[in-house]
Enzyme design. Structure first.
Site, PDB file in Angstrom:
ATOM      1  N   LYS A   1       7.993   8.717  11.958  1.00  0.00           N
ATOM      2  CA  LYS A   1       9.287   8.057  11.734  1.00  0.00           C
ATOM      3  C   LYS A   1      10.330   8.571  12.711  1.00  0.00           C
ATOM      4  CE  LYS A   1       8.820   6.418   7.050  1.00  0.00           C
ATOM      5  NZ  LYS A   1       9.336   6.404   5.680  1.00  0.00           N
TER       6      LYS A   1
ATOM      7  N   LYS B 141      -2.544   1.410  10.302  1.00  0.00           N
ATOM      8  CA  LYS B 141      -2.458   0.931   8.920  1.00  0.00           C
ATOM      9  C   LYS B 141      -1.497  -0.250   8.805  1.00  0.00           C
ATOM     10  CE  LYS B 141       1.312   3.767   7.366  1.00  0.00           C
ATOM     11  NZ  LYS B 141       2.050   4.397   6.348  1.00  0.00           N
TER      12      LYS B 141
ATOM     13  N   LYS C 189       4.915  -2.217   6.529  1.00  0.00           N
ATOM     14  CA  LYS C 189       6.090  -3.087   6.405  1.00  0.00           C
ATOM     15  C   LYS C 189       6.944  -3.050   7.653  1.00  0.00           C
ATOM     16  CE  LYS C 189       6.863  -0.986   2.136  1.00  0.00           C
ATOM     17  NZ  LYS C 189       7.684  -0.515   1.036  1.00  0.00           N
TER      18      LYS C 189
HETATM   19  P1  AMP Z   1       5.566   2.887   0.940  1.00  0.00           P
HETATM   20  O1  AMP Z   1       5.572   1.476   1.327  1.00  0.00           O
HETATM   21  O2  AMP Z   1       5.532   3.803   2.120  1.00  0.00           O
HETATM   22  O3  AMP Z   1       6.606   3.244  -0.061  1.00  0.00           O
HETATM   23  O4  AMP Z   1       4.151   3.103   0.243  1.00  0.00           O
HETATM   24  C1  AMP Z   1       3.918   2.856  -1.128  1.00  0.00           C
HETATM   25  C2  AMP Z   1       2.467   3.116  -1.490  1.00  0.00           C
HETATM   26  O5  AMP Z   1       1.599   2.225  -0.799  1.00  0.00           O
HETATM   27  C3  AMP Z   1       1.979   4.538  -1.127  1.00  0.00           C
HETATM   28  O6  AMP Z   1       1.135   5.005  -2.158  1.00  0.00           O
HETATM   29  C4  AMP Z   1       1.223   4.326   0.138  1.00  0.00           C
HETATM   30  O7  AMP Z   1       0.222   5.297   0.341  1.00  0.00           O
HETATM   31  C5  AMP Z   1       0.603   2.943  -0.094  1.00  0.00           C
HETATM   32  N1  AMP Z   1       0.344   2.260   1.172  1.00  0.00           N
HETATM   33  C6  AMP Z   1       1.239   1.907   2.126  1.00  0.00           C
HETATM   34  N2  AMP Z   1       0.645   1.300   3.164  1.00  0.00           N
HETATM   35  C7  AMP Z   1      -0.685   1.251   2.856  1.00  0.00           C
HETATM   36  C8  AMP Z   1      -1.845   0.733   3.535  1.00  0.00           C
HETATM   37  N3  AMP Z   1      -1.745   0.144   4.715  1.00  0.00           N
HETATM   38  N4  AMP Z   1      -3.047   0.864   2.926  1.00  0.00           N
HETATM   39  C9  AMP Z   1      -3.155   1.463   1.714  1.00  0.00           C
HETATM   40  N5  AMP Z   1      -2.112   1.967   1.034  1.00  0.00           N
HETATM   41  C10 AMP Z   1      -0.884   1.870   1.586  1.00  0.00           C
END
Ligand code: AMP
Ligand code: TRP
Length: 324
Positions: free
Chosen positions: A111, A193, A196
């Site tokens: 980040k 990965k 968003k």
């Molecule tokens: P965040 O969007 O960073 O708040 O992530 C929320 C949850 O989604 C966390 O548990 C992340 O580990 C999971 N997550 C985010 N991106 C991925 C992805 N590409 N594949 C699997 N899990 C994800």
């Protein structure tokens, strides 16, 4: 009952990776665990947010949890900033977290590279706040995607460090990371990965993408060389698409491979697009049917429950540390 705690940031719309890597597992856990699922708005503001958009996103994430099957009669759904003990415990944990261990966090490094113009203290401290989110509630497990493993390991280290200085205070939690879906990759680049914040919207399928757009994104998804539908280490793109197909349809990857023996990529993508759009239509119908005021009432109720647990834990922490 054992406890599970997790959270998602209210930034943009959630995507298939968030669902398959995290929230799908939360839904499964809520029958056997006392579950608390948080909307981590204080984490979101470590990147600059438009207040109007953020306000809407918090409500949208709450609706997303509900429409994906988090049941407020079984699980506690709440907003991080409405439980002041999260920020308070983060401060306390800051006094035992080491600069060096935070500097090693790969998400911070990523980040900081992405947002060179705004490398703020909050971004650096993000994992400590996450540790507070977890440790306040004494969960045995933290269901997350693979990318959060390092943060949960830091949380374990901080819990152990605090316990050994001040006496047993926190449960040392385990990350709960499913084998399948823990790392859903980008549709346009299976070496990264699904995210968003990816530069192209073709990287992800948002849960709020119209079925039409989602189908287009799948038809454009990168594939591997060759022509057979099979997973494997040398087929990262197909393995990713097969994983999504399998988790959404409930069929094993083996069965899907069998179904597409002798067929090409076009047929396979059509089948995957059907599975995805069916899932999205069902999700979006539930999402759109939710009433804002009812959702706000669910959050109020959840905030109250979370506060009661967090207040008791913070009192214990203060007593142990000699804070009056
Ligand atoms: P965040 O969007 O960073 O708040 O992530 C929320 C949850 O989604 C966390 O548990 C992340 O580990 C999971 N997550 C985010 N991106 C991925 C992805 N590409 N594949 C699997 N899990 C994800
Ligand atoms: N940091 C997590 C992410 O980026 C979100 C998060 C914040 C979280 N607090 C948490 C996850 C507590 C699990 C438990 O995805």
């Amino acid at each position: 009952m054992k406890r599970a705690v997790s959270g998602v940031q209210p930034t943009n719309n959630l995507h298939l990776g968030n669902y398959l890597g995290a929230i799908k597992n939360w839904v499964e856990l809520q029958d056997s665990y006392d579950s608390l699922y948080c909307i981590v708005d204080l984490h979101a503001i470590t990147i600059k947010q438009d207040p109007k958009v953020l306000r809407q996103n918090v409500l949208n994430v709450a609706k997303t949890y509900l429409a994906l099957g988090i049941n407020p009669d079984k699980s506690t759904i709440f907003v991080q900033s409405h439980v002041p003990q999260h920020a308070e415990l983060a401060w306390v944990l800051n006094t035992i977290a080491k600069l060096g261990e935070l500097e090693r966090m790969t998400q911070f490094k990523d980040k900081a590279t992405q947002h060179k113009e705004n490398i703020n203290m909050g971004l650096f401290d993000y994992p400590v706040l996450m540790s507070a989110d977890i440790l306040l509630y004494d969960p045995e497990v933290v269901p997350v995607g693979e990318d959060q493993k390092q943060h949960v390991e830091l949380t374990r280290d901080l819990a152990e460090r605090f316990n050994s200085s001040y006496g047993k205070t926190f449960v040392v939690p385990e990350p709960l990371i499913k084998k399948e879906g823990a790392r859903i990759m980008g549709l346009d680049d299976p070496s990264k990965k699904m995210s968003k914040s990816a530069s192209s919207a073709n990287n992800y399928v948002s849960l709020l993408d119209s079925p039409d757009i989602a189908a287009k994104k799948i038809s454009k998804a990168v594939t591997d060389s060759g022509s057979t539908i099979e997973s494997g280490k040398d087929k990262p793109a197909l393995t990713n698409l097969l994983t999504i197909y399998s988790l959404l349809s409930g069929q094993s990857i083996k069965n899907i491979e069998k179904e597409y023996t002798g067929k090409g990529y076009a047929d396979f993508k059509k089948g995957l697009a059907n599975t995805v759009t069916e899932f999205l239509s069902d999700f979006q119908a539930k999402f759109n049917a939710l009433d804002d005021n009812k959702v706000k009432a669910i959050l109020e109720e959840g905030n109250k429950k979370a506060r009661a647990i967090a207040e008791a834990k913070m009192t214990d922490v203060k007593t142990k540390m000699g804070l009056l």
